[in-house]
Scaffold this active site. Structure first.
Site, short mmCIF file in Angstrom:
data_model
loop_
_atom_site.label_atom_id
_atom_site.label_comp_id
_atom_site.label_asym_id
_atom_site.label_seq_id
_atom_site.Cartn_x
_atom_site.Cartn_y
_atom_site.Cartn_z
N ASP A 144 -13.79 14.99 -2.96
CA ASP A 144 -14.16 16.64 -3.16
C ASP A 144 -15.36 16.43 -4.31
OD1 ASP A 144 -13.94 18.86 -4.12
OD2 ASP A 144 -11.52 18.82 -4.03
N ASP A 185 -3.80 4.36 -2.02
CA ASP A 185 -4.42 4.26 -1.08
C ASP A 185 -4.31 5.63 -0.62
OD1 ASP A 185 -6.18 4.40 1.29
OD2 ASP A 185 -5.52 4.24 2.18
N LEU A 186 -4.97 6.71 -1.66
CA LEU A 186 -5.26 8.48 -1.23
C LEU A 186 -6.84 9.15 -1.08
CD1 LEU A 186 -3.08 9.19 -4.70
CD2 LEU A 186 -2.61 8.75 -2.34
N LYS A 187 -6.89 8.22 -0.77
CA LYS A 187 -9.25 8.57 -0.33
C LYS A 187 -9.56 9.94 -1.21
CE LYS A 187 -7.65 6.28 4.46
NZ LYS A 187 -6.20 5.59 3.91
N LYS A 242 0.97 -1.09 -0.25
CA LYS A 242 -0.04 0.28 0.19
C LYS A 242 0.97 1.20 -0.53
CE LYS A 242 -2.28 1.97 3.95
NZ LYS A 242 -2.38 3.14 3.57
N ARG A 252 2.12 -1.15 10.50
CA ARG A 252 3.39 -0.85 11.43
C ARG A 252 3.70 -1.83 12.07
NH1 ARG A 252 0.17 4.25 14.23
NH2 ARG A 252 -0.69 3.35 12.98
N THR A 263 -10.55 3.61 10.85
CA THR A 263 -10.53 2.59 12.37
C THR A 263 -10.36 2.77 12.86
OG1 THR A 263 -8.33 1.11 11.33
CG2 THR A 263 -10.59 0.27 10.53
#
Length: 243
Positions: A69, A64-66, A37, A220, A128
């Site tokens: 707009d 994963d830029l979400k 990712k 992580r 999350t």
């Protein structure tokens, strides 16, 4: 995505090419290659050149830029992303049905322009890091978290998304209301020995597999480990418990 090695996505939560290469070197030592990712930090630092660099090293990419707009802006941005030959990308489901549909159009048109396969579009439901209390007090949503996420998932599917990003805790609630092919991709994955960090809704890889997650995203616990390859293999062993 079924519960297999290709459905483990490792989040490259770093910002430099050298840090990426160190992690990819570690992951290349395993008996398979997970997807990786690329999030905002890395993409904003290195841009599309980083996408090409990772692809040259033989890894599938979840960008994963979400996007969130107005529909026209999202469609134009998605058109650019559709040309990158990536496997997955994201929008925020809270942007609404028209925005999600616009993202889907943009991805398909961009991929067609570049003669590549369009990426799967995943809609982020509730992050999350959002707790039930934050949902009520900060977003002023009166629905329970599970109902909120389920409704966003149904909205995303109706708009043409290929799946959603949700907590593994919501998977069993969503599954009866969407098609079997609709992807339920779950971050918030921690081993019992890992701290939760800023995540509020977490599960172990085994619990996510038992709940029916299509894929898990792990950052992580792998990237901050002293032995990332070993940490990945430990997570893989738990994830594949029912494979």
């Amino acid at each position: 995505m079924n519960a297999n090695t290709n459905s483990i996505i490792v989040a490259l939560d770093v910002s430099t090419t050298s840090s990426v290469d160190q992690l990819l070197d570690q992951l290349s030592q395993t008996d398979d290659r997970p997807a990786v990712k690329v999030g905002m930090e890395l993409f904003y630092s290195e841009g599309a050149a980083m996408i090409r660099h990772i692809q040259q090293r033989g890894f599938d990419i979840f960008l994963d830029l979400k996007l969130h707009d107005i529909p026209n802006t999202v469609e134009r941005a998605a058109y650019q992303l559709g040309q990158l030959s990536i496997q997955y990308t994201t929008v925020h489901a809270l942007g609404g049905k028209a925005m999600i549909a616009a993202a889907k159009r943009g991805l398909q048109q961009g991929a067609q322009q570049a003669h590549v396969t369009p990426p799967k579009l995943l809609a982020v439901t509730e992050l999350t890091s959002i707790s039930e209390k934050m949902l009520v007090n900060e977003q002023h949503v009166s629905l329970p978290m599970t109902d909120q996420v389920r409704q966003l998932a149904q909205l995303a599917e109706a708009a043409g998304a290929d799946g959603v990003i949700c907590s593994p805790q919501e998977v069993t609630t969503i599954k009866p209301f969407v098609n079997d092919t609709f992807l339920l991709v779950t971050p918030g994955i921690r081993l019992t020995t890992n701290p939760a960090d800023d995540q509020q809704r977490v599960m172990t890889p085994r619990q996510a597999a038992e709940a029916g997650s299509s894929a898990i995203v792990v950052g992580r616990p792998i990237t901050q480990s002293n032995q990332p390859a070993n940490a990945y293999m430990t997570i893989k062993k738990e994830w594949l418990i029912h494979d």
